[in-house]
Design an enzyme around this catalytic site. Structure first.
Site, PDB file in Angstrom:
ATOM      1  N   ASP A  96       0.972  -1.202   0.168  1.00  0.00           N
ATOM      2  CA  ASP A  96      -0.042   0.149  -0.021  1.00  0.00           C
ATOM      3  C   ASP A  96       0.936   1.372   0.020  1.00  0.00           C
ATOM      4  OD1 ASP A  96      -1.768   2.160   0.514  1.00  0.00           O
ATOM      5  OD2 ASP A  96      -2.319   1.401   2.373  1.00  0.00           O
TER       6      ASP A  96
ATOM      7  N   ASP B 276       1.921   7.779  -9.577  1.00  0.00           N
ATOM      8  CA  ASP B 276       1.538   7.072 -10.821  1.00  0.00           C
ATOM      9  C   ASP B 276       0.113   6.384 -10.645  1.00  0.00           C
ATOM     10  OD1 ASP B 276       0.972   6.126 -13.177  1.00  0.00           O
ATOM     11  OD2 ASP B 276       3.077   5.235 -13.359  1.00  0.00           O
TER      12      ASP B 276
END
Lengths: 284, 284
Positions: B141, B160
């Site tokens: 994460d 991104d």
């Protein structure tokens, strides 16, 4: 003819990609002498004009195209007095041209009068300069108009047409460029919409080669964003008679007495910089 | 699963527009722990990756996004040694980052390992730097990674990610930007994909405001073309800690020892010029 949103979608054969808009209703549809014209109301893009299934413009994003078809060419010319727009029936390019005080006469030669009548009704903001005394709206064949134009009588020719198939095919060949070259005064500029840089590189190269072949001294291609057109990335190509295209009236562009939403003097300079793959492919 | 071309179409709710590609067959489909992953073969754009119905990339046009997410930020930093990519599971951004010799370590923190496995199989060219000894691929994460990152340990953070809904929502808020600010060394740069400039202006403004709020000294938004994403026109937003973003390592960019297809030193300068409506809206 329902108010529940659906989608108008254009599947573009040459790019293998599609573009669409969410629409609420069809405001108009007719078959003119030249093409099927549709006007849709969209949820997010204002009105949408479609010719023979091809998206022509939306209220929201047409400023990108119209500004970039007009201002780089007009500010690249030292004194653009007489301008001719071939096509451009929605009148958006004409409006941008007439923002330039130097322009004494702007003739729009659109083959299909119904496109202009539809623009007057559904895109009135684009037609707000149509009654300018310097404007002349002709509904005629642009190819014939250029063939018959007096030699060295025009400063800037803007070819604002549909794709190079069907009615517009004759606007992308050597014979047409010859008539433009002849009709331009020395230093005159031809600018033509030149399709998506990523997928239509072969067409852009061919246009540039033909323009040089008929005598133009300098050619430059300018990419710009255009969400309503295939790939969302479009271009125009400028060609100049007897002079180069390396500079422009920078001071005039910095102090222009009209507002724009995309174009500026700084954007003019930035737009002349080509991405690497284009620079290499076009040999600039 | 047929070879007769059909169309994969993404209807984008927030923009009221759609993007599609002509496809010949579905190469793969799976439900990972995080999302539905589809890979399609297209007629004109190579392979196409789709996550939960949203187009992520095509073989043909991803260079635009990946180059613009990496090179402006890396050349704006004086000496980018430690780079972290949050998301970026297709590895295309990581590849561009690793083209920079100055980079000593590049960590990609993608939450969904299956995205990277699919990229290895269907976009192998994007993964060609994955075995670079400087690269580290974590499947974790990104929000937690940044929360736990050592203070002042990173030079460039590249976010991104997918759109700011679902898994990526937590990458667009003040708490996340605070962790990035803390983890960056002085002069460090955060760059994040910031959606379409024409339709998501409110989001871009909010991102910039939050970035300034957590302490970033300078913020710049860069538009670039991206046919596979909504409107075909995308942006990234850079924020810098304790230094401005007005210049970049121009000499380094002019003499870069690797090839690019969109980015160049000249494009870097051109990309920093905002269209009028954006300049006005963003107060630059």
């Amino acid at each position: 003819m329902t108010n529940a949103p659906s989608w108008f979608n254009e599947q573009v054969d040459y790019s293998g990609s599609s573009i669409g808009f969410r629409v609420t209703k069809k405001l108009h549809e007719e078959q003119s002498a030249f093409q099927k014209i549709e006007i849709w109301e969209t949820t997010d893009w204002g009105n949408l004009m479609v010719l023979d299934g091809c998206i022509m413009l939306t209220s929201r994003d047409n400023f990108l195209y119209h500004e970039m078809m007009a201002h780089p060419a007009l500010f690249s010319h030292s004194n653009p007095k007489r301008v001719v727009v071939i096509g451009g029936g929605d009148c958006g390019t004409l409006r941008e041209v007439l923002r330039h005080r130097e322009v004494e006469s702007a003739v729009q030669v659109e083959i299909d009068e119904r496109v202009t009548r539809m623009a007057e009704q559904y895109f009135p903001e684009l037609c707000e300069a149509n009654n300018d005394p310097r404007a002349q709206l002709l509904f005629d064949d642009g190819i014939a108009y250029m063939r018959d134009a007096a030699a060295e009588s025009i400063d800037v020719i803007i070819v604002d047409s549909t794709d190079p198939v069907g009615p517009a095919e004759g606007l992308f060949n050597e014979a047409f460029y010859q008539t433009c070259y002849k009709a331009l005064r020395p230093g005159g500029i031809l600018v033509q919409q030149s399709e998506p840089p990523l997928t239509q590189l072969a067409l852009i190269k061919s246009m540039r080669q033909l323009m040089r072949q008929v005598g133009f001294a300098a050619v430059r291609t300018i990419p710009f964003p255009q969400p309503a057109y295939p790939t969302g990335w479009w271009s125009c190509t400028m060609a100049r008679k007897g002079a180069d295209l390396s500079g422009f009236r920078e001071r005039g562009a910095y102090s222009k007495p009209f507002a724009t939403r995309y174009y500026s003097a700084d954007i003019h300079k930035a737009a002349m910089i080509l991405p690497e793959f284009l620079r290499e492919a076009l040999g600039e």
